[in-house]
Design a protein around this motif. Structure first.
Motif, PDB file in Angstrom:
ATOM      1  N   ALA A 294       0.024  14.591  10.098  1.00  0.00           N
ATOM      2  CA  ALA A 294       1.294  14.379   9.809  1.00  0.00           C
ATOM      3  C   ALA A 294       2.205  13.531  10.841  1.00  0.00           C
ATOM      4  CB  ALA A 294       1.760  16.055   9.786  1.00  0.00           C
ATOM      5  N   LEU A 295       2.007  13.607  12.101  1.00  0.00           N
ATOM      6  CA  LEU A 295       2.645  12.809  12.895  1.00  0.00           C
ATOM      7  C   LEU A 295       2.769  11.395  12.935  1.00  0.00           C
ATOM      8  CD1 LEU A 295       4.398  13.187  15.741  1.00  0.00           C
ATOM      9  CD2 LEU A 295       2.270  12.860  17.025  1.00  0.00           C
ATOM     10  N   PHE A 296       1.350  11.100  12.721  1.00  0.00           N
ATOM     11  CA  PHE A 296       1.227   9.509  12.430  1.00  0.00           C
ATOM     12  C   PHE A 296       1.895   9.111  11.188  1.00  0.00           C
ATOM     13  CE2 PHE A 296      -2.009   9.893  15.843  1.00  0.00           C
ATOM     14  CZ  PHE A 296      -1.593   8.853  16.624  1.00  0.00           C
ATOM     15  N   SER A 297       1.827  10.009  10.088  1.00  0.00           N
ATOM     16  CA  SER A 297       2.372   9.583   8.916  1.00  0.00           C
ATOM     17  C   SER A 297       3.883   9.382   8.867  1.00  0.00           C
ATOM     18  CB  SER A 297       2.158  10.765   7.703  1.00  0.00           C
ATOM     19  OG  SER A 297       2.742  10.489   6.562  1.00  0.00           O
ATOM     20  N   LEU A 298       4.726  10.431   9.604  1.00  0.00           N
ATOM     21  CA  LEU A 298       5.894  10.438  10.058  1.00  0.00           C
ATOM     22  C   LEU A 298       6.373   9.457  10.733  1.00  0.00           C
ATOM     23  CD1 LEU A 298       8.695  12.183   9.623  1.00  0.00           C
ATOM     24  CD2 LEU A 298       8.095  13.034  12.181  1.00  0.00           C
ATOM     25  N   LEU A 299       5.564   9.038  12.159  1.00  0.00           N
ATOM     26  CA  LEU A 299       5.620   7.607  12.716  1.00  0.00           C
ATOM     27  C   LEU A 299       5.861   6.475  11.889  1.00  0.00           C
ATOM     28  CD1 LEU A 299       6.145   6.663  15.598  1.00  0.00           C
ATOM     29  CD2 LEU A 299       3.453   6.358  15.609  1.00  0.00           C
ATOM     30  N   GLU A 300       4.926   6.354  11.081  1.00  0.00           N
ATOM     31  CA  GLU A 300       4.855   5.272   9.856  1.00  0.00           C
ATOM     32  C   GLU A 300       5.847   5.239   9.149  1.00  0.00           C
ATOM     33  OE1 GLU A 300       4.313   3.921   6.164  1.00  0.00           O
ATOM     34  OE2 GLU A 300       3.584   5.811   6.501  1.00  0.00           O
ATOM     35  N   GLY A 301       6.309   6.337   8.883  1.00  0.00           N
ATOM     36  CA  GLY A 301       7.687   6.212   7.939  1.00  0.00           C
ATOM     37  C   GLY A 301       8.932   5.835   8.673  1.00  0.00           C
ATOM     38  N   PHE A 302       9.077   6.161   9.972  1.00  0.00           N
ATOM     39  CA  PHE A 302      10.200   5.989  10.666  1.00  0.00           C
ATOM     40  C   PHE A 302      10.049   4.358  10.826  1.00  0.00           C
ATOM     41  CE2 PHE A 302      10.760  10.416  12.144  1.00  0.00           C
ATOM     42  CZ  PHE A 302      12.212  10.530  11.273  1.00  0.00           C
ATOM     43  N   ILE A 303       8.640   3.867  11.257  1.00  0.00           N
ATOM     44  CA  ILE A 303       8.725   2.375  11.593  1.00  0.00           C
ATOM     45  C   ILE A 303       8.931   1.581  10.410  1.00  0.00           C
ATOM     46  CG2 ILE A 303       6.855   0.799  12.387  1.00  0.00           C
ATOM     47  CD1 ILE A 303       5.717   2.789  14.129  1.00  0.00           C
ATOM     48  N   MET A 304       8.330   1.914   9.350  1.00  0.00           N
ATOM     49  CA  MET A 304       8.575   1.098   8.185  1.00  0.00           C
ATOM     50  C   MET A 304       9.996   1.040   7.486  1.00  0.00           C
ATOM     51  SD  MET A 304       5.661  -0.575   8.226  1.00  0.00           S
ATOM     52  CE  MET A 304       6.177  -1.566   6.526  1.00  0.00           C
ATOM     53  N   ALA A 305      10.679   2.129   7.751  1.00  0.00           N
ATOM     54  CA  ALA A 305      11.969   2.520   7.164  1.00  0.00           C
ATOM     55  C   ALA A 305      13.101   1.582   8.374  1.00  0.00           C
ATOM     56  CB  ALA A 305      12.517   3.810   7.621  1.00  0.00           C
TER      57      ALA A 305
ATOM     58  N   THR B 271      12.156  -2.090   7.243  1.00  0.00           N
ATOM     59  CA  THR B 271      13.054  -2.412   6.181  1.00  0.00           C
ATOM     60  C   THR B 271      14.465  -2.648   6.407  1.00  0.00           C
ATOM     61  OG1 THR B 271      11.012  -1.110   4.938  1.00  0.00           O
ATOM     62  CG2 THR B 271      13.300  -1.585   3.814  1.00  0.00           C
ATOM     63  N   ALA B 272      15.137  -1.936   7.297  1.00  0.00           N
ATOM     64  CA  ALA B 272      16.628  -1.815   7.411  1.00  0.00           C
ATOM     65  C   ALA B 272      16.765  -3.277   8.182  1.00  0.00           C
ATOM     66  CB  ALA B 272      16.954  -0.683   8.336  1.00  0.00           C
ATOM     67  N   ARG B 273      15.760  -3.565   9.079  1.00  0.00           N
ATOM     68  CA  ARG B 273      16.014  -4.693   9.754  1.00  0.00           C
ATOM     69  C   ARG B 273      15.884  -6.038   9.096  1.00  0.00           C
ATOM     70  NH1 ARG B 273      13.688  -4.346  15.666  1.00  0.00           N
ATOM     71  NH2 ARG B 273      14.593  -2.253  16.341  1.00  0.00           N
ATOM     72  N   LEU B 274      14.931  -6.129   8.043  1.00  0.00           N
ATOM     73  CA  LEU B 274      14.722  -6.958   7.040  1.00  0.00           C
ATOM     74  C   LEU B 274      15.857  -7.104   6.256  1.00  0.00           C
ATOM     75  CD1 LEU B 274      12.563  -9.090   6.242  1.00  0.00           C
ATOM     76  CD2 LEU B 274      11.584  -7.402   4.681  1.00  0.00           C
ATOM     77  N   ALA B 275      16.398  -6.156   5.748  1.00  0.00           N
ATOM     78  CA  ALA B 275      17.698  -6.270   4.724  1.00  0.00           C
ATOM     79  C   ALA B 275      18.854  -6.701   5.242  1.00  0.00           C
ATOM     80  CB  ALA B 275      17.775  -4.596   4.248  1.00  0.00           C
TER      81      ALA B 275
ATOM     82  N   ASN C 281       8.602  -1.603   2.264  1.00  0.00           N
ATOM     83  CA  ASN C 281       8.353  -0.537   2.815  1.00  0.00           C
ATOM     84  C   ASN C 281       7.210   0.582   2.126  1.00  0.00           C
ATOM     85  OD1 ASN C 281       8.758   2.052   4.052  1.00  0.00           O
ATOM     86  ND2 ASN C 281      10.548   2.292   3.123  1.00  0.00           N
ATOM     87  N   GLN C 282       7.248   0.575   0.773  1.00  0.00           N
ATOM     88  CA  GLN C 282       6.245   1.137   0.338  1.00  0.00           C
ATOM     89  C   GLN C 282       4.811   0.715   0.080  1.00  0.00           C
ATOM     90  OE1 GLN C 282       8.170   2.254  -3.667  1.00  0.00           O
ATOM     91  NE2 GLN C 282       9.870   3.515  -2.484  1.00  0.00           N
ATOM     92  N   SER C 283       4.901  -0.512  -0.264  1.00  0.00           N
ATOM     93  CA  SER C 283       3.445  -1.030  -0.719  1.00  0.00           C
ATOM     94  C   SER C 283       2.496  -1.273   0.694  1.00  0.00           C
ATOM     95  CB  SER C 283       3.577  -2.541  -1.290  1.00  0.00           C
ATOM     96  OG  SER C 283       4.257  -2.115  -2.523  1.00  0.00           O
ATOM     97  N   LEU C 284       3.101  -1.663   1.714  1.00  0.00           N
ATOM     98  CA  LEU C 284       2.235  -1.972   2.697  1.00  0.00           C
ATOM     99  C   LEU C 284       1.669  -0.726   3.092  1.00  0.00           C
ATOM    100  CD1 LEU C 284       4.190  -4.420   4.997  1.00  0.00           C
ATOM    101  CD2 LEU C 284       2.174  -4.892   3.562  1.00  0.00           C
ATOM    102  N   SER C 285       2.369   0.544   3.379  1.00  0.00           N
ATOM    103  CA  SER C 285       1.873   1.638   3.774  1.00  0.00           C
ATOM    104  C   SER C 285       0.973   2.246   2.879  1.00  0.00           C
ATOM    105  CB  SER C 285       2.859   2.544   4.042  1.00  0.00           C
ATOM    106  OG  SER C 285       3.988   2.125   4.945  1.00  0.00           O
ATOM    107  N   THR C 286       1.218   2.276   1.595  1.00  0.00           N
ATOM    108  CA  THR C 286       0.601   2.842   0.718  1.00  0.00           C
ATOM    109  C   THR C 286      -1.012   2.012   0.544  1.00  0.00           C
ATOM    110  OG1 THR C 286       2.480   3.463  -0.585  1.00  0.00           O
ATOM    111  CG2 THR C 286       0.226   3.454  -1.858  1.00  0.00           C
ATOM    112  N   LEU C 287      -0.933   0.672   0.616  1.00  0.00           N
ATOM    113  CA  LEU C 287      -2.221  -0.173   0.651  1.00  0.00           C
ATOM    114  C   LEU C 287      -3.220   0.393   1.870  1.00  0.00           C
ATOM    115  CD1 LEU C 287      -3.820  -2.479  -0.722  1.00  0.00           C
ATOM    116  CD2 LEU C 287      -2.388  -3.986   0.916  1.00  0.00           C
ATOM    117  N   VAL C 288      -2.635   0.356   2.899  1.00  0.00           N
ATOM    118  CA  VAL C 288      -3.592   0.736   4.039  1.00  0.00           C
ATOM    119  C   VAL C 288      -3.942   2.201   4.045  1.00  0.00           C
ATOM    120  CG1 VAL C 288      -3.276   1.169   6.568  1.00  0.00           C
ATOM    121  CG2 VAL C 288      -2.161  -0.794   5.612  1.00  0.00           C
ATOM    122  N   ALA C 289      -3.147   3.116   3.514  1.00  0.00           N
ATOM    123  CA  ALA C 289      -3.657   4.544   3.344  1.00  0.00           C
ATOM    124  C   ALA C 289      -4.855   4.593   2.212  1.00  0.00           C
ATOM    125  CB  ALA C 289      -2.460   5.363   3.005  1.00  0.00           C
ATOM    126  N   ALA C 290      -4.466   3.897   1.218  1.00  0.00           N
ATOM    127  CA  ALA C 290      -5.347   3.957   0.135  1.00  0.00           C
ATOM    128  C   ALA C 290      -6.845   3.391   0.409  1.00  0.00           C
ATOM    129  CB  ALA C 290      -4.727   3.262  -1.174  1.00  0.00           C
TER     130      ALA C 290
END
Length: 168
Positions: A91-102, A105-109, A152-161
């Motif tokens: 859960a911690l690494f999943s949360l960390l991944e979510g924060f990093i990718m968010a 994403t914000a910086r890229l936008a 944001n969604q595709s990279l994380s989902t691809l690696v997890a899958a």
């Protein structure tokens, strides 16, 4: 898909997909360390998710073996603590991944919007005679949001899958 006033189809694909992907990776280059850290976090989270059920199997085996002779509660407690740690880390690494990718994403936008604003400011006034400013801004906003959400969604989902597939 429907045509707008200029005859362009809304939601149409890029004319040169490969070039569009290369440009997207170019935009993402300043954030590659953060992206790799996010992907690594997603991978670790997935690995922890794979390891957890193996520990559950161990608890089941311990209880089954102890039905006739007596259940080893110390062993079950140790396995239960290990399970808490494993799923907590997942859960911690999943949360960390979510924060990093968010964050990425914000910086890229922000970067994409700044470049688009520069480009809009260079357009000749004649362009806006045939196109309303609202249409242009709407299209820009929608395109940037789509790119960022997909990143944001595709990279994380691809690696997890992939990690779950290989680990399973």
């Amino acid at each position: 898909m429907h045509n707008d006033r200029r005859g362009a189809k809304s939601g149409e694909a890029a004319k040169d997909f490969k070039a569009a992907i290369v440009k997207l990776f170019t935009y993402c280059k300043p954030y590659r360390v953060l992206i790799l850290l996010g992907l690594l976090s997603a991978g670790i989270s997935s690995i922890m998710t794979i390891v957890g059920p193996d520990q559950l199997k161990e608890i089941t085996n311990t209880i089954t073996e102890g039905l006739a002779t007596g259940i080893d509660m110390d062993k079950i407690a140790h396995i239960g603590i290990a399970l808490l740690i494993i799923f907590g880390l997942s859960a911690l690494f999943s949360l960390l991944e979510g924060f990093i990718m968010a964050d990425v994403t914000a910086r890229l936008a922000k970067s994409l919007r700044a470049e688009l604003a520069k480009k809009i400011n260079r357009l000749p006034l004649a362009y806006f005679d045939g196109t309303t400013v609202g249409d242009t801004l709407s299209r820009m906003t929608n395109d940037v949001d789509t790119i960022c959400q997909t990143t944001n969604q595709s990279l994380s989902t691809l690696v997890a899958a992939f990690t779950l597939f290989v680990g399973s």
